[in-house]
Design a protein around this motif. Structure first.
Motif, PDB file in Angstrom:
ATOM      1  N   GLU A  76       0.795  -1.244   0.135  1.00 40.18           N
ATOM      2  CA  GLU A  76      -0.028  -0.078  -0.025  1.00 40.18           C
ATOM      3  C   GLU A  76       0.643   1.259   0.091  1.00 40.18           C
ATOM      4  O   GLU A  76       0.589   2.218  -0.765  1.00 40.18           O
ATOM      5  N   ARG A 101       2.216   2.280  -3.257  1.00 36.99           N
ATOM      6  CA  ARG A 101       1.107   2.604  -4.171  1.00 36.99           C
ATOM      7  C   ARG A 101       0.854   4.220  -3.930  1.00 36.99           C
ATOM      8  O   ARG A 101       0.662   5.016  -4.470  1.00 36.99           O
ATOM      9  N   ALA A 133     -11.248  15.435   5.654  1.00 32.98           N
ATOM     10  CA  ALA A 133     -11.489  14.122   5.132  1.00 32.98           C
ATOM     11  C   ALA A 133     -10.163  13.485   4.769  1.00 32.98           C
ATOM     12  O   ALA A 133      -9.986  13.576   3.742  1.00 32.98           O
ATOM     13  N   ASP A 159      -8.846  10.761   4.876  1.00 31.99           N
ATOM     14  CA  ASP A 159      -8.972   9.411   3.990  1.00 31.99           C
ATOM     15  C   ASP A 159      -9.409   9.767   2.745  1.00 31.99           C
ATOM     16  O   ASP A 159      -8.804   8.931   1.914  1.00 31.99           O
ATOM     17  N   PHE A 160     -10.172  10.801   2.312  1.00 34.12           N
ATOM     18  CA  PHE A 160     -10.318  11.223   0.955  1.00 34.12           C
ATOM     19  C   PHE A 160      -8.940  11.612   0.512  1.00 34.12           C
ATOM     20  O   PHE A 160      -8.699  11.353  -0.739  1.00 34.12           O
ATOM     21  N   LEU A 198      -6.967   8.534  -0.696  1.00 38.02           N
ATOM     22  CA  LEU A 198      -7.699   7.739  -1.547  1.00 38.02           C
ATOM     23  C   LEU A 198      -7.413   8.463  -2.980  1.00 38.02           C
ATOM     24  O   LEU A 198      -7.055   7.844  -3.994  1.00 38.02           O
ATOM     25  N   LEU A 199      -7.425   9.842  -2.801  1.00 41.17           N
ATOM     26  CA  LEU A 199      -7.101  10.574  -3.785  1.00 41.17           C
ATOM     27  C   LEU A 199      -5.904  10.562  -4.636  1.00 41.17           C
ATOM     28  O   LEU A 199      -5.513  10.595  -5.880  1.00 41.17           O
ATOM     29  N   GLU A 226      -3.965   7.659  -3.941  1.00 41.78           N
ATOM     30  CA  GLU A 226      -3.861   6.448  -4.220  1.00 41.78           C
ATOM     31  C   GLU A 226      -4.227   5.856  -5.519  1.00 41.78           C
ATOM     32  O   GLU A 226      -3.719   5.166  -6.372  1.00 41.78           O
ATOM     33  N   PHE A 227      -5.692   6.045  -5.709  1.00 39.04           N
ATOM     34  CA  PHE A 227      -6.429   5.740  -6.707  1.00 39.04           C
ATOM     35  C   PHE A 227      -6.127   6.652  -8.084  1.00 39.04           C
ATOM     36  O   PHE A 227      -5.657   5.853  -9.258  1.00 39.04           O
ATOM     37  N   PRO A 228      -6.437   7.840  -8.349  1.00 41.25           N
ATOM     38  CA  PRO A 228      -6.159   8.405  -9.709  1.00 41.25           C
ATOM     39  C   PRO A 228      -4.792   8.638  -9.871  1.00 41.25           C
ATOM     40  O   PRO A 228      -4.359   8.252 -10.827  1.00 41.25           O
ATOM     41  N   ASP A 275      -2.828   4.447  -9.046  1.00 41.69           N
ATOM     42  CA  ASP A 275      -3.490   3.408  -9.955  1.00 41.69           C
ATOM     43  C   ASP A 275      -3.606   3.837 -11.397  1.00 41.69           C
ATOM     44  O   ASP A 275      -3.141   2.968 -12.326  1.00 41.69           O
TER      45      ASP A 275
END
Lengths: 124, 124, 124, 124, 124, 124
Positions: free
Chosen positions: C2, C5, C32, C34-35, C38-39, C41-43, C46
């Motif tokens: 993780e 990533r 936020a 966690d947001f 995630l912002l 990590e994913f966009p 990933d």
């Protein structure tokens, strides 16, 4: 740890979307296998697995949003099934779609109702 | 009976949107008084007053939909206030906005988070 | 893993969005966190880190999509900067926005051009 | 013949959008002069100049569409002015915006009404 | 008085949408009878019954908006029929759809033209 | 000179959209011949013929935008073909659609992938 995320997502996807979710993943395997993997990992492994909001409220919110956007009927169908799978009543689903008359207009809500009619007809 | 519908809507609007809702109605009185009347009667008198889905779920669904649509920031602000007014926690509101990354993308969700930040800053 | 990533995403976000991207992450930390994670990590971890399509084409496609959607001006501004950061010329950016007259109409394209005007004015 | 198309468009743009239209064209001259030329030639030279539907109906339809889309406020403002310029009454403009409650929801219509309020305030 | 509103709406719905409108109401009776009632009362009893804008202009504006939104083809079909029912010419309908190239792009307008082609083919 | 614009557009349309583009034009000839003419002249004669951005980047941007908008599947199909026609690889097309998960959500991207699957199945 990636494996954990994938596995958590896969279990969540099966819990919410059931067989329909598995079919979507299957249909992606030849054309875009990485997309299938990301679809399991991010929406289901990262988002749906979060605490802080129960699954019923998440699914009602998703039905609301997809009804309002009005441009993703196959996914709306999957998530009306999903809402039923996680314990929403048919009445709650109809109510949340009717609520969208106010925020996205009658055509969007009407098409949502017809999607629900199709789903409810298959599950009776 | 129309009167009953208007009165029921007016009470519901004050319960959900509070002062912000009253201000919207006030600002319509000179330019479009009939619109003000219809806004009280249909969304609040006809829709929000329905049974079958609790107000918390309705407001979370509205926050989800307005976040996803992304083109009505003033109303999103009003309904984040509304969600707090009817008993949603800040965490539930943040979660339902984050859920929208999956259905409407990160920009829509990000703008929803910033709207929540503005509202939460005013209510602390 | 993780961590890998997240780190990959963080480097990619700085490469594309520069200081503006870091500011967005910073502004999410209290409301936020966690947001924010995630912002990254994913966009960026990933999606943007994938091979198979060069960064210039990715950024031009993002400018096109955000222009067409027309409901996320702050992110359009960030990605016009991003397109310049990864080597797109001003002319290429203007052309891809003008292309959107055909697919999303003149108002969407016009607002895209004005966003570009604002960005180019800051970078001269 | 291109010249004829440009000239016809320029006259039509001035007739409908007046000074606001000229300002838009002016603001494009440095950043995207070709876009300015195309904006005169296609929307105004090719489309608005067509027979078969009167200008009043065209402008009411444009106000309706921009209200419904909800993502192009500056152009909605220009076309509410435009509707007045070609002879629509304030009442007709308010009615066509109210009609959009049914097709795009109350937030879109409400933002349309507020745009009209801004325009009517400037023209009294 | 509610009865009066329902009856006024029912007459207006039959005037505008004819048999297609009645079929929509009929198809809602088992799944969402309250939605059917509200669809008659609000759009047709409250909105279409208003004075201040003639029915032809209302229908042209609705065709414009549904063409521009591009996500409600069944309702666009119903309202192209509706526009013919209240006296719009085929040419006026084609013109208002073509006007949408400027405000929502060519794909939206093209799909509107094809919807009109389907309707006109049934009415010749 | 109009003729030159039409001819340039016609050649460009055939280069990008091939037979599918010609079929669209053909299907418009009876219902809206002027629309067919404008579709050749403006998108293809005026926009696609511009220098300053290569055709591959234009087509990838169009695939991105139509995927994100999610309300024009027939045109998305045509432009996935178009992207292949002007030299984009299948992988590049899949990547640009996957990029849209970030900007328009997973349902929009998923429907884009399924459109690509349909096109790739016809071209193998």
């Amino acid at each position: 740890m990636e494996n954990e995320r994938f596995n958590r997502g896969w279990e969540k996807l099966k819990e919410i979307d059931g067989k329909a979710g598995e079919n979507v993943i299957e249909s992606l395997r030849d054309i875009a296998p990485d997309f299938a993997k990301l679809l399991i990992e991010f929406p289901f492994g990262d988002i749906y697995s979060r605490s802080g909001l129960d699954l019923k409220s998440r699914e009602l919110a998703v039905v609301a949003a997809l009804t309002a956007l009005g441009n993703a009927r196959p996914q709306l169908i999957v998530h009306i099934h999903g809402a039923l799978n996680v314990g929403c009543s048919k009445q709650e689903i109809i109510e949340v779609i009717m609520q969208m008359t106010v925020y996205a207009g009658f055509p969007a809500a009407l098409n949502g109702i017809f999607a629900a009619k199709e789903v409810f007809g298959q599950t009776e």
